[in-house]
Design an enzyme around this catalytic site. Structure first.
Site, PDB file in Angstrom:
ATOM      1  N   HIS A 270      -8.422  -3.484  -6.462  1.00 20.70           N
ATOM      2  CA  HIS A 270      -8.376  -3.582  -4.998  1.00 20.70           C
ATOM      3  C   HIS A 270      -9.508  -2.741  -4.408  1.00 20.70           C
ATOM      4  CE1 HIS A 270      -7.048  -3.227  -0.864  1.00 20.70           C
ATOM      5  NE2 HIS A 270      -6.281  -4.292  -1.089  1.00 20.70           N
TER       6      HIS A 270
ATOM      7  N   GLU B  29     -10.845 -11.140  -1.555  1.00 16.93           N
ATOM      8  CA  GLU B  29     -10.544 -10.269  -0.416  1.00 16.93           C
ATOM      9  C   GLU B  29     -11.833  -9.621   0.082  1.00 16.93           C
ATOM     10  OE1 GLU B  29      -6.342  -8.760  -0.161  1.00 16.93           O
ATOM     11  OE2 GLU B  29      -7.359  -7.380  -1.478  1.00 16.93           O
TER      12      GLU B  29
ATOM     13  N   SER C 283      -6.408  -9.589   6.513  1.00 18.67           N
ATOM     14  CA  SER C 283      -5.921  -9.889   7.863  1.00 18.67           C
ATOM     15  C   SER C 283      -5.154 -11.216   7.969  1.00 18.67           C
ATOM     16  CB  SER C 283      -7.077  -9.876   8.865  1.00 18.67           C
ATOM     17  OG  SER C 283      -7.682  -8.609   8.890  1.00 18.67           O
TER      18      SER C 283
ATOM     19  N   LYS D  99       0.858  -1.205   0.000  1.00 20.37           N
ATOM     20  CA  LYS D  99       0.000   0.000   0.000  1.00 20.37           C
ATOM     21  C   LYS D  99       0.894   1.256   0.000  1.00 20.37           C
ATOM     22  CE  LYS D  99      -3.547  -2.827   1.974  1.00 20.37           C
ATOM     23  NZ  LYS D  99      -4.753  -2.977   2.756  1.00 20.37           N
TER      24      LYS D  99
ATOM     25  N   GLY E 119      -7.668  -4.988   6.614  1.00 18.48           N
ATOM     26  CA  GLY E 119      -7.123  -3.847   7.352  1.00 18.48           C
ATOM     27  C   GLY E 119      -7.367  -3.872   8.844  1.00 18.48           C
TER      28      GLY E 119
END
Ligand code: PGA
Length: 251
Positions: free
Chosen positions: A95, A165, A213, A11, A171
């Site tokens: 994403h 995802e 995660s 990121k 996150g």
């Protein structure tokens, strides 16, 4: 044995070249002893240059995004062909953090087509915002796949890595990580959609990785029970010690 994919999505981190250099050097060392893995590091664009020399047979460079047009007057954008100069072999597309800023399936689709044309492998991110008991999230994923793959040819599907995802699992603010069962259900579903859109043989070779995660405590469960073809790791890919531990858990 088929290779497993480990994607490090940095990121907008780290903030200095020095830190980036330190992380990539430790990953490069561990990559050498884990030839059964395809390790793909996706740093911010300016750090790509730094890593060119560290690429190896199983350590690849990836980008976190690219633009939908090949070249021209597009201020601030970067095309797949520019990225190719830096040895980029994979590009994360669609994403959820980009979709949140207005990227829809049609834009992702244009990017996928151009990336494939440039002979770079797209890592296509799919994922619902929340789950419901009626199965609407499956319709949502179906539409993401169908619309993002519009115009993609049957023989190009093998060049795409599908990353499931779920947004609720990504996150620091994540509700929770997905379970291995939830992942495998989705892996089967994605393959079923590909079988419907293309054919069964094409679907058999589809690679589906999990992201959201991922850490040392859940890696084995996604890889073994979940039969994931790999993992996409955000936060913990920046902490060398954790990332290396995750790598070592994948046999
Ligand atoms: P996370 O991010 O591992 O920090 O949850 C994953 C991702 O967004 O790709």
């Amino acid at each position: 044995m088929t290779k497993k994919y480990i994607v490090a999505n940095w990121k907008m981190n780290p903030q200095t070249t020095k830190e980036a250099d330190l992380i990539i050097r430790s990953i490069s060392k561990v990559a050498k002893g884990n030839k059964h893995l395809e390790i793909i590091v996706c740093p911010p664009y300016p750090f790509l240059y730094l890593f060119r020399k560290l690429r190896s047979k199983n350590l690849f460079l990836g980008a976190q995004n690219s633009f939908s047009e090949k070249e021209g007057a597009y201020t601030g954008e970067v095309s797949p062909s520019i990225l190719k100069n830096f040895g980029v072999k994979y590009i994360i597309l669609g994403h959820s953090e980009r979709r949140k800023n207005g990227e829809n399936n049609q834009i992702v689709n244009k990017k996928i087509l151009l990336t494939l044309k440039t002979k770079i492998n797209p890592i296509l991110c799919l994922g619902e915002e929340k789950r419901d008991n009626e199965g609407d999230y499956l319709i949502f994923i179906y539409n993401q796949i169908k619309e993002c793959l519009d115009g993609v040819l049957k023989n190009q599907i093998k060049d795409i890595v599908f990353a499931y995802e779920p947004i609720w699992a990504i996150g620091q603010q994540a509700e929770r990580e997905a379970t291995a069962d939830e992942f495998i259900e989705m892996k089967i579903f994605i393959k079923k959609v590909i079988a419907d859109l293309y054919d069964v043989k094409t679907a058999e070779n589809v690679k589906v990785i999990y992201g959201g995660s991922v850490d040392e405590s859940n890696t084995s469960s996604f890889m073994n029970q979940g039969q994931a073809d790999g993992l996409l790791i955000g936060r913990n890919s920046l902490i060398s010690k954790k990332f290396i531990e995750i790598i070592k858990l994948i046999k």
